[in-house]
Each structure stands twice: as structure tokens, then as C-alpha cells.
Design an enzyme around this catalytic site. Structure first.
Site, PDB file in Angstrom:
ATOM      1  CB  SER A 126     -67.255 -16.718 117.578  1.00  0.00           C
ATOM      2  OG  SER A 126     -68.630 -16.631 117.875  1.00  0.00           O
ATOM      3  CE  LYS A 144     -70.028 -21.626 108.472  1.00  0.00           C
ATOM      4  NZ  LYS A 144     -71.276 -21.416 109.218  1.00  0.00           N
ATOM      5  CE  LYS A 154     -74.479 -24.787 114.214  1.00  0.00           C
ATOM      6  NZ  LYS A 154     -73.936 -23.598 113.551  1.00  0.00           N
TER       7      LYS A 154
HETATM    8  P1  NAD Z   1     -82.695 -16.439 113.818  1.00  0.00           P
HETATM    9  O1  NAD Z   1     -83.394 -17.391 114.679  1.00  0.00           O
HETATM   10  O2  NAD Z   1     -82.292 -15.118 114.394  1.00  0.00           O
HETATM   11  O3  NAD Z   1     -83.555 -16.113 112.507  1.00  0.00           O
HETATM   12  C1  NAD Z   1     -84.097 -17.077 111.695  1.00  0.00           C
HETATM   13  C2  NAD Z   1     -85.116 -16.379 110.804  1.00  0.00           C
HETATM   14  O4  NAD Z   1     -85.594 -17.295 109.837  1.00  0.00           O
HETATM   15  C3  NAD Z   1     -86.336 -15.862 111.550  1.00  0.00           C
HETATM   16  O5  NAD Z   1     -86.684 -14.584 111.045  1.00  0.00           O
HETATM   17  C4  NAD Z   1     -87.441 -16.857 111.184  1.00  0.00           C
HETATM   18  O6  NAD Z   1     -88.715 -16.304 111.228  1.00  0.00           O
HETATM   19  C5  NAD Z   1     -87.012 -17.205 109.785  1.00  0.00           C
HETATM   20  N1  NAD Z   1     -87.545 -18.469 109.317  1.00  0.00           N
HETATM   21  C6  NAD Z   1     -87.714 -19.635 109.985  1.00  0.00           C
HETATM   22  N2  NAD Z   1     -88.272 -20.556 109.186  1.00  0.00           N
HETATM   23  C7  NAD Z   1     -88.438 -19.962 107.981  1.00  0.00           C
HETATM   24  C8  NAD Z   1     -88.938 -20.379 106.727  1.00  0.00           C
HETATM   25  N3  NAD Z   1     -89.420 -21.610 106.566  1.00  0.00           N
HETATM   26  N4  NAD Z   1     -88.942 -19.491 105.706  1.00  0.00           N
HETATM   27  C9  NAD Z   1     -88.482 -18.240 105.867  1.00  0.00           C
HETATM   28  N5  NAD Z   1     -87.993 -17.789 107.028  1.00  0.00           N
HETATM   29  C10 NAD Z   1     -87.961 -18.629 108.056  1.00  0.00           C
HETATM   30  O7  NAD Z   1     -81.436 -17.239 113.221  1.00  0.00           O
HETATM   31  P2  NAD Z   1     -80.096 -16.664 112.637  1.00  0.00           P
HETATM   32  O8  NAD Z   1     -79.089 -16.651 113.721  1.00  0.00           O
HETATM   33  O9  NAD Z   1     -80.409 -15.421 111.875  1.00  0.00           O
HETATM   34  O10 NAD Z   1     -79.673 -17.836 111.634  1.00  0.00           O
HETATM   35  C11 NAD Z   1     -80.192 -17.908 110.306  1.00  0.00           C
HETATM   36  C12 NAD Z   1     -79.329 -18.849 109.495  1.00  0.00           C
HETATM   37  O11 NAD Z   1     -77.970 -18.369 109.515  1.00  0.00           O
HETATM   38  C13 NAD Z   1     -79.248 -20.291 109.992  1.00  0.00           C
HETATM   39  O12 NAD Z   1     -79.101 -21.169 108.908  1.00  0.00           O
HETATM   40  C14 NAD Z   1     -77.962 -20.306 110.807  1.00  0.00           C
HETATM   41  O13 NAD Z   1     -77.409 -21.609 110.919  1.00  0.00           O
HETATM   42  C15 NAD Z   1     -77.120 -19.405 109.968  1.00  0.00           C
HETATM   43  N6  NAD Z   1     -75.989 -18.816 110.678  1.00  0.00           N
HETATM   44  C16 NAD Z   1     -76.167 -18.061 111.793  1.00  0.00           C
HETATM   45  C17 NAD Z   1     -75.057 -17.481 112.406  1.00  0.00           C
HETATM   46  C18 NAD Z   1     -75.198 -16.545 113.574  1.00  0.00           C
HETATM   47  O14 NAD Z   1     -74.192 -15.947 113.964  1.00  0.00           O
HETATM   48  N7  NAD Z   1     -76.388 -16.343 114.124  1.00  0.00           N
HETATM   49  C19 NAD Z   1     -73.784 -17.739 111.910  1.00  0.00           C
HETATM   50  C20 NAD Z   1     -73.645 -18.519 110.768  1.00  0.00           C
HETATM   51  C21 NAD Z   1     -74.766 -19.054 110.161  1.00  0.00           C
END
Ligand code: NAD
Length: 429
Positions: free
Chosen positions: A356, A92, A104
């Protein structure tokens, strides 16, 4: 086929290596993590009892710079998952051309079962356990699933206590008051939105407003949905871990989020005055959301949600992966046969790590940027990376994921060449 997420992740690399050969030594170094740490984190619970949580930190590869990657608090966290996520971070950072390798971390815990004070003790305990493994020029954590800026704030405080000096550049995604960057909170969703806007015409979506379904209404999914709706697209469905809501007319993500916060349940809502009015909507399962007939499907929750069991039922025209690893390699093949392009995670969700990086640069300079400057620089990087990947698709006539890996491999290969390879030494012997 093994269930290992890591094997699935490296299968993506293997595929790219078939199209684009890099130095054999570089390819070898990309197959295994540089170092991995497992820690036990004892936490005193509010009732006086003691629980011990398992935590991990993996530095996958630092050929392009210090390792960088989030910390996940989730019951499903394993070393396999953390290693795979660190592997993806390596590519990435390389796709968007920022000077980082991939890392990670994670703790196997269900944070929903813990009080806020217990989460603080866990966060500080985890940081204390990994403090000697990380460093501002070695490995820089950030938030991920179920961790946020408040947790990053506790962690920077703990690290600074250990080092006896304030070290804001040890972690990103911090509260603004502790050295966080403007524009970090929405960066991943915003980056994904910029990618979609830059790619939509070349992916055959035209320039008209699109219908969009978003699985996962957390940090990433919400901000993507918010920006997409603000730009005139119709976000017809969103979901959280409990299920999905659907409205053919389109949802107002901002109001949905407000209602979810107030009522602890996802409901379709429009705000009239200051009060959110619940509007008519259908309830769907998360599986049904994935199979909706929409222009764009955005998985923004967890891994492996699009797999061999449901890939054939996907009716979206394009998938934009905001979650990490939402599509399995078997599903990739099925989707390719169906002609559904998948904008891969390592490109689509790279906005978070890009801002970041901006935060880290600002911390190291002690000079902070305006939000508009962050947005402008993020857009520049996401647009450029998207166009590079689309150009590689024209050149190699293969899927976007493979092209994103090729783009990353080119940068990684250059760094390996610059450090010296067997070929280099053989020529000088
Ligand atoms: P978060 O904890 O804020 O949100 C996760 C969401 O997914 C929540 O709304 C939760 O209810 C929902 N969820 C959990 N299990 C679920 C399921 N089985 N079906 C449907 N929804 C479900 O997390 P986030 O930071 O938004 O991260 C989400 C994804 O994005 C992850 O894969 C994470 O690795 C990726 N990501 C996050 C970031 C970041 O900056 N936060 C950066 C890159 C990638």
C-alpha cells in the site's frame, strides 16, 4: 479479564515496555487514539427502504507519518475493534519501517446480505461521511475484511468527486486502472510467505517442505496458501466461515479456490485439463483445523480464534499470524509455555501495508513500477524486518511478539526524541 480487544492489544505494549523503556511521554501518547470518528451512513436499499449503518474511522497515532489502515465491512465491527486494529497498524508500520502511523475504519454491516448496488451506495456514503477526516497526507484507508479493490475504486471516485479533482493517493488497494499498484492484491499473503521463508530455519523448522494449515481462505489466506504450495510446501487444510477441508496429501489452493468460486463451497480439487476434479478430502470444523498436527498453523480470518480454551490443544510447531489479533494474551502465555513460537501479526501480515505504501508512493510520483520491482522491494523489507525481530529475540530472550513491539518502539521513540521531549526542553531551559 476484560473482553475488550483494545485492552488485550495494549497489554502487548505493556509487556514490551517492560523489556524496552522508551521516553515516558512517548509511552503515554501510545495509550490512547489521537482521534476517532463515528458516522451514520444512510443507504437507500434496492426495495426503496432506508437503512442507517454505523461506521467508524480511528487515527490512532501519527508520530511516524500519516495514519494508514484498512476499512472493514463486518457485522462484528465496533469502535473497540476498530481502535485496536488502528493501534496494531501503528506498530505494524513501525516494525517494517515505513513512514506511516496507524489508522483503521469499519462499518457494522453484513455485506453478504446486501446487493452489489447496495454495497456501492454504502461505500460511497461511508467515504462521503469520513472525507473531511482523512487525506492523502493525513489518513489513507485501504481494504480489509470483506472490502476489496472494487470498493476502493468506488471510494476513490467518491472522494475525487467531493474534492473536484482526481486524488488517487487518498486510498490504496485500488484497481490498477484507477492508480492501483501491481502486486497489491497478493501482498499480504506474499509478505507472510516471505516472513516464513526468512524465519523458518531460525525457528527450528529446517529447510525441508513444511505441512501447513490455513484458517480463512480469503484474500490473505488464499495467496499465502498458493505461494506456499508453489514453493513445495504441503498445504494440508484450509477453511472459510462454513468449515474446513483436509487432505493428508496436500491441497492445490488454486483449484480449491476455483471450485469455491464456481460451487460456492470449499472443496479439495485438482485441475485436470481445464476442468477441476474434486478429490477425496475430509471435512473439519474450524476448531479442528486449529488443532491439527502440522508444522505451521496460519490463522488468516478473524480475531481471538486462538484463546485460553484451545491454546493448550494446538499441536503446530509454529504459528504465523496473518489475521490481525488471532491470539489472545492468555493464549500467548500458554503457547510460550508449550514452546510454540508465534510470528506476530504486526510482522507477518505487514506485506499488505508495505505494498500500500508503494502504491501511495507511485500515486504521488505519477510513475508506476513493474510487478517484479514490487515483489523485489517487498521481499527486501519483509526479510529485513524479520531478521531484526529474530535478532531481538536472541538479545532479549523473549517471545517474537514482544520483540516485534520492541523493534517498533525503537523507531517510534526516535521520532518522539526528534520532535522534542520534556527532557530535551528541560536541558535547554
Ligand atoms: P477476506 O474477507 O478476503 O477473507 C476472510 C476469510 O475468512 C474468508 O474466507 C471467510 O470465509 C473466512 N472466515 C470468516 N469467518 C471465519 C471463521 N469464523 N472461521 C474461519 N474462517 C472464517 O479478508 P482478508 O483480507 O483475507 O483478511 C483476513 C485477515 O487478514 C483479517 O484479520 C484482516 O484484518 C487481516 N489482514 C488483511 C490484510 C489485507 O491486505 N487484506 C492486511 C493485513 C491483515
Amino acid at each position: 479479564m476484560s473482553n475488550s480487544i483494545f485492552e488485550a492489544a495494549t497489554a502487548q505494549l505493556d509487556k514490551a515496555l517492560k523489556h524496552y523503556q522508551i521516553d515516558a511521554e512517548a509511552a503515554l501518547r501510545l495509550r490512547t487514539p489521537k482521534s476517532a470518528l463515528q458516522v451514520s451512513v444512510p443507504v437507500r436499499m434496492d426495495d426503496g427502504s432506508l437503512r442507517v449503518f454505523q461506521g467508524y474511522r480511528v487515527r490512532y497515532n501519527d508520530l511516524l507519518g500519516p495514519t494508514k489502515g484498512g476499512i472493514r465491512f463486518h457485522p462484528g465491527v465496533t469502535i473497540d475493534e476498530v481502535t485496536s486494529l488502528a493501534f496494531w497498524m501503528t506498530f505494524k508500520c513501525a516494525v517494517v519501517g515505513i513512514p506511516y502511523g496507524g489508522g483503521k475504519g469499519g462499518v457494522t454491516v453484513n455485506p453478504k446480505e446486501l446487493s452489489l448496488l447496495e454495497i456501492e451506495r454504502l461505500s460511497r456514503g461511508y467515504m462521503s461521511a469520513i472525507a473531511d477526516f482523512i487525506g492523502p497526507s493525513r489518513d489513507i484507508p485501504a481494504p480489509d475484511v470483506y472490502t476489496n479493490s472494487m470498493i476502493m475504486g468506488w471510494m476513490v471516485d467518491e472522494y475525487s468527486n467531493i474534492k473536484r479533482e482526481f486524488v488517487p493517493s487518498i486510498i490504496t488497494g485500488k484497481p490498477i486502472a484507477l492508480g492501483g499498484s501491481q502486486g497489491r492484491e497478493d501482498a499480504t499473503g506474499r509478505g507472510g510467505f516471505y516472513v516464513l521463508e526468512a524465519a523458518k530455519e531460525r525457528l527450528g523448522l529446517g529447510s525441508k517442505p513444511l505441512t501447513i494449515a490455513v484458517q480463512g481462505f480469503g484474500n490473505v489466506g488464499y495467496f499465502f496458501a498458493y505461494l506456499a504450495a508453489k514453493a513445495g510446501h504441503k498445504v494440508v487444510a484450509v477453511s472459510d466461515s462454513k468449515g474446513a477441508i483436509y487432505s493428508k496429501e496436500g491441497l492445490d489452493p488454486e483449484s480449491c479456490r476455483r471450485v469455491k468460486q464456481e460451487q460456492k463451497e470449499l472443496k479439495a480439487a485438482y485441475c485436470t485439463g481445464s476442468v477441476c476434479e474434486i478429490v477425496e478430502h475430509d471435512k473439519l470444523t474450524n476448531e479442528e483445523l486449529l488443532e491439527l498436527e502440522v508444522d505451521v498453523l496460519v490463522p488468516a480470518a478473524l480475531e481471538n480464534v486462538i484463546n485460553k480454551d484451545n491454546a493448550d490443544k494446538i499441536k503446530a510447531k509454529v504459528i504465523v499470524e496473518l489475521a490481525n489479533g488471532p491470539t489472545t494474551p492468555e493464549a500467548d502465555e500458554i503457547l510460550a509455555k508449550k514452546g510454540i513460537p508465534v510470528v506476530p501479526d504486526i510482522l507477518a501480515n505487514a506485506g499488505g501495508v508495505t505494498v500500500s505504501y508503494f502504491e501511495w508512493v507511485q500515486n504521488r510520483n505519477g510513475y508506476y513500477w513493474r510487478e517484479s520491482k514490487v515483489h523485489e522491494r517487498l521481499k527486501e523489507i519483509m526479510d529485513r524486518a524479520t531478521l531484526e525481530v529474530l535478532d531481538l529475540r536472541d538479545q532479549y530472550e523473549t517471545d517474537l511478539r514482544t520483540c516485534a513491539y520492541i523493534s517498533a518502539l525503537k523507531r517510534i521513540d526516535q521520532a518522539v526524541q526528534a520532535k522534542g521531549t520534556l527532557r530535551y526542553f528541560a536541558a535547554r531551559r
